[in-house]
Design a protein around this motif. Sequence first.
Motif, PDB file in Angstrom:
ATOM      1  N   GLU A 226     -47.345  26.214  41.573  1.00  0.00           N
ATOM      2  CA  GLU A 226     -47.194  27.076  42.750  1.00  0.00           C
ATOM      3  C   GLU A 226     -48.026  26.550  43.920  1.00  0.00           C
ATOM      4  O   GLU A 226     -47.563  26.572  45.067  1.00  0.00           O
ATOM      5  CB  GLU A 226     -47.589  28.518  42.418  1.00  0.00           C
ATOM      6  CG  GLU A 226     -46.594  29.230  41.538  1.00  0.00           C
ATOM      7  CD  GLU A 226     -45.193  29.289  42.150  1.00  0.00           C
ATOM      8  OE1 GLU A 226     -45.063  29.575  43.350  1.00  0.00           O
ATOM      9  OE2 GLU A 226     -44.232  29.022  41.418  1.00  0.00           O
ATOM     10  N   LYS A 227     -49.243  26.073  43.637  1.00  0.00           N
ATOM     11  CA  LYS A 227     -50.075  25.504  44.692  1.00  0.00           C
ATOM     12  C   LYS A 227     -49.411  24.268  45.297  1.00  0.00           C
ATOM     13  O   LYS A 227     -49.430  24.074  46.522  1.00  0.00           O
ATOM     14  CB  LYS A 227     -51.462  25.140  44.149  1.00  0.00           C
ATOM     15  CG  LYS A 227     -52.361  26.338  43.961  1.00  0.00           C
ATOM     16  CD  LYS A 227     -53.656  26.076  43.250  1.00  0.00           C
ATOM     17  CE  LYS A 227     -54.440  24.878  43.572  1.00  0.00           C
ATOM     18  NZ  LYS A 227     -55.721  24.787  42.827  1.00  0.00           N
ATOM     19  N   ALA A 228     -48.814  23.452  44.452  1.00  0.00           N
ATOM     20  CA  ALA A 228     -48.146  22.239  44.928  1.00  0.00           C
ATOM     21  C   ALA A 228     -46.954  22.581  45.811  1.00  0.00           C
ATOM     22  O   ALA A 228     -46.784  22.015  46.898  1.00  0.00           O
ATOM     23  CB  ALA A 228     -47.708  21.375  43.745  1.00  0.00           C
ATOM     24  N   ILE A 229     -46.132  23.512  45.368  1.00  0.00           N
ATOM     25  CA  ILE A 229     -44.953  23.911  46.145  1.00  0.00           C
ATOM     26  C   ILE A 229     -45.381  24.496  47.487  1.00  0.00           C
ATOM     27  O   ILE A 229     -44.874  24.113  48.545  1.00  0.00           O
ATOM     28  CB  ILE A 229     -44.091  24.919  45.362  1.00  0.00           C
ATOM     29  CG1 ILE A 229     -43.465  24.252  44.143  1.00  0.00           C
ATOM     30  CG2 ILE A 229     -43.001  25.520  46.248  1.00  0.00           C
ATOM     31  CD1 ILE A 229     -42.864  25.238  43.147  1.00  0.00           C
ATOM     32  N   LYS A 230     -46.324  25.419  47.441  1.00  0.00           N
ATOM     33  CA  LYS A 230     -46.798  26.073  48.668  1.00  0.00           C
ATOM     34  C   LYS A 230     -47.408  25.043  49.622  1.00  0.00           C
ATOM     35  O   LYS A 230     -47.116  25.043  50.831  1.00  0.00           O
ATOM     36  CB  LYS A 230     -47.826  27.150  48.325  1.00  0.00           C
ATOM     37  CG  LYS A 230     -48.321  27.904  49.523  1.00  0.00           C
ATOM     38  CD  LYS A 230     -49.311  28.991  49.132  1.00  0.00           C
ATOM     39  CE  LYS A 230     -49.837  29.712  50.362  1.00  0.00           C
ATOM     40  NZ  LYS A 230     -50.840  30.714  50.020  1.00  0.00           N
ATOM     41  N   GLY A 231     -48.234  24.166  49.096  1.00  0.00           N
ATOM     42  CA  GLY A 231     -48.885  23.155  49.934  1.00  0.00           C
ATOM     43  C   GLY A 231     -47.893  22.207  50.571  1.00  0.00           C
ATOM     44  O   GLY A 231     -48.013  21.874  51.756  1.00  0.00           O
ATOM     45  N   LEU A 232     -46.904  21.758  49.806  1.00  0.00           N
ATOM     46  CA  LEU A 232     -45.893  20.848  50.358  1.00  0.00           C
ATOM     47  C   LEU A 232     -45.053  21.549  51.424  1.00  0.00           C
ATOM     48  O   LEU A 232     -44.752  20.973  52.464  1.00  0.00           O
ATOM     49  CB  LEU A 232     -45.001  20.306  49.252  1.00  0.00           C
ATOM     50  CG  LEU A 232     -45.666  19.284  48.321  1.00  0.00           C
ATOM     51  CD1 LEU A 232     -44.759  18.965  47.144  1.00  0.00           C
ATOM     52  CD2 LEU A 232     -46.015  18.005  49.094  1.00  0.00           C
ATOM     53  N   ARG A 233     -44.688  22.787  51.151  1.00  0.00           N
ATOM     54  CA  ARG A 233     -43.882  23.538  52.130  1.00  0.00           C
ATOM     55  C   ARG A 233     -44.667  23.745  53.439  1.00  0.00           C
ATOM     56  O   ARG A 233     -44.125  23.565  54.527  1.00  0.00           O
ATOM     57  CB  ARG A 233     -43.434  24.869  51.565  1.00  0.00           C
ATOM     58  CG  ARG A 233     -42.352  24.735  50.529  1.00  0.00           C
ATOM     59  CD  ARG A 233     -41.819  26.105  50.098  1.00  0.00           C
ATOM     60  NE  ARG A 233     -40.599  25.944  49.367  1.00  0.00           N
ATOM     61  CZ  ARG A 233     -39.401  25.722  49.921  1.00  0.00           C
ATOM     62  NH1 ARG A 233     -39.271  25.671  51.214  1.00  0.00           N
ATOM     63  NH2 ARG A 233     -38.338  25.572  49.180  1.00  0.00           N
ATOM     64  N   LEU A 234     -45.930  24.116  53.309  1.00  0.00           N
ATOM     65  CA  LEU A 234     -46.760  24.326  54.505  1.00  0.00           C
ATOM     66  C   LEU A 234     -46.937  23.036  55.301  1.00  0.00           C
ATOM     67  O   LEU A 234     -46.905  23.027  56.533  1.00  0.00           O
ATOM     68  CB  LEU A 234     -48.118  24.887  54.128  1.00  0.00           C
ATOM     69  CG  LEU A 234     -48.169  26.356  53.733  1.00  0.00           C
ATOM     70  CD1 LEU A 234     -49.546  26.713  53.180  1.00  0.00           C
ATOM     71  CD2 LEU A 234     -47.832  27.238  54.922  1.00  0.00           C
ATOM     72  N   LYS A 235     -47.133  21.960  54.586  1.00  0.00           N
ATOM     73  CA  LYS A 235     -47.417  20.676  55.242  1.00  0.00           C
ATOM     74  C   LYS A 235     -46.180  20.037  55.851  1.00  0.00           C
ATOM     75  O   LYS A 235     -46.251  19.458  56.938  1.00  0.00           O
ATOM     76  CB  LYS A 235     -48.049  19.725  54.231  1.00  0.00           C
ATOM     77  CG  LYS A 235     -48.439  18.411  54.799  1.00  0.00           C
ATOM     78  CD  LYS A 235     -49.904  18.211  54.614  1.00  0.00           C
ATOM     79  CE  LYS A 235     -50.355  16.953  55.287  1.00  0.00           C
ATOM     80  NZ  LYS A 235     -51.198  17.215  56.407  1.00  0.00           N
ATOM     81  N   PHE A 236     -45.047  20.115  55.165  1.00  0.00           N
ATOM     82  CA  PHE A 236     -43.896  19.323  55.573  1.00  0.00           C
ATOM     83  C   PHE A 236     -42.690  20.103  56.065  1.00  0.00           C
ATOM     84  O   PHE A 236     -41.749  19.506  56.581  1.00  0.00           O
ATOM     85  CB  PHE A 236     -43.476  18.396  54.424  1.00  0.00           C
ATOM     86  CG  PHE A 236     -44.537  17.405  54.075  1.00  0.00           C
ATOM     87  CD1 PHE A 236     -44.812  16.336  54.917  1.00  0.00           C
ATOM     88  CD2 PHE A 236     -45.272  17.551  52.915  1.00  0.00           C
ATOM     89  CE1 PHE A 236     -45.804  15.428  54.604  1.00  0.00           C
ATOM     90  CE2 PHE A 236     -46.269  16.631  52.596  1.00  0.00           C
ATOM     91  CZ  PHE A 236     -46.538  15.576  53.442  1.00  0.00           C
ATOM     92  N   LEU A 237     -42.691  21.422  55.926  1.00  0.00           N
ATOM     93  CA  LEU A 237     -41.536  22.191  56.392  1.00  0.00           C
ATOM     94  C   LEU A 237     -41.848  23.106  57.558  1.00  0.00           C
ATOM     95  O   LEU A 237     -41.008  23.888  57.968  1.00  0.00           O
ATOM     96  CB  LEU A 237     -40.922  23.002  55.238  1.00  0.00           C
ATOM     97  CG  LEU A 237     -40.266  22.214  54.122  1.00  0.00           C
ATOM     98  CD1 LEU A 237     -39.665  23.153  53.098  1.00  0.00           C
ATOM     99  CD2 LEU A 237     -39.204  21.278  54.664  1.00  0.00           C
ATOM    100  N   GLN A 238     -43.049  23.048  58.079  1.00  0.00           N
ATOM    101  CA  GLN A 238     -43.387  23.939  59.197  1.00  0.00           C
ATOM    102  C   GLN A 238     -43.563  23.178  60.476  1.00  0.00           C
ATOM    103  O   GLN A 238     -43.797  22.066  60.564  1.00  0.00           O
ATOM    104  CB  GLN A 238     -44.663  24.698  58.855  1.00  0.00           C
ATOM    105  CG  GLN A 238     -44.501  25.473  57.600  1.00  0.00           C
ATOM    106  CD  GLN A 238     -44.952  26.903  57.713  1.00  0.00           C
ATOM    107  OE1 GLN A 238     -45.596  27.272  58.667  1.00  0.00           O
ATOM    108  NE2 GLN A 238     -44.593  27.706  56.760  1.00  0.00           N
TER     109      GLN A 238
END
Length: 78
Positions: A66-78
């Motif tokens: 969950e941390k990995a998914i959240k971190g990747l989404r925050l970093k690369f999809l925003q």
Amino acid sequence: MNNLSKLDKLKNALNNGDNKTAFSVARQFFFGIDKDLKRSIEIAADAPKNAAFYKSVGVDTNVETEKAIKGLRLKFLQ
């Protein structure tokens, strides 16, 4: 032939819910990902094959995933 960059592949995987591919691509990044996120990505990518090991050393693979998914989404999809 697929001419997508690693970043495009990562974004496509995240948008499509393909976490396995997203983790695989993100593991190849050397810049732009901090140490803690990199660790979570590596654990999340390895967890399906090594769940017993991670459990034995006290790592909750669900939390790391969950941390990995959240971190990747925050970093690369925003």
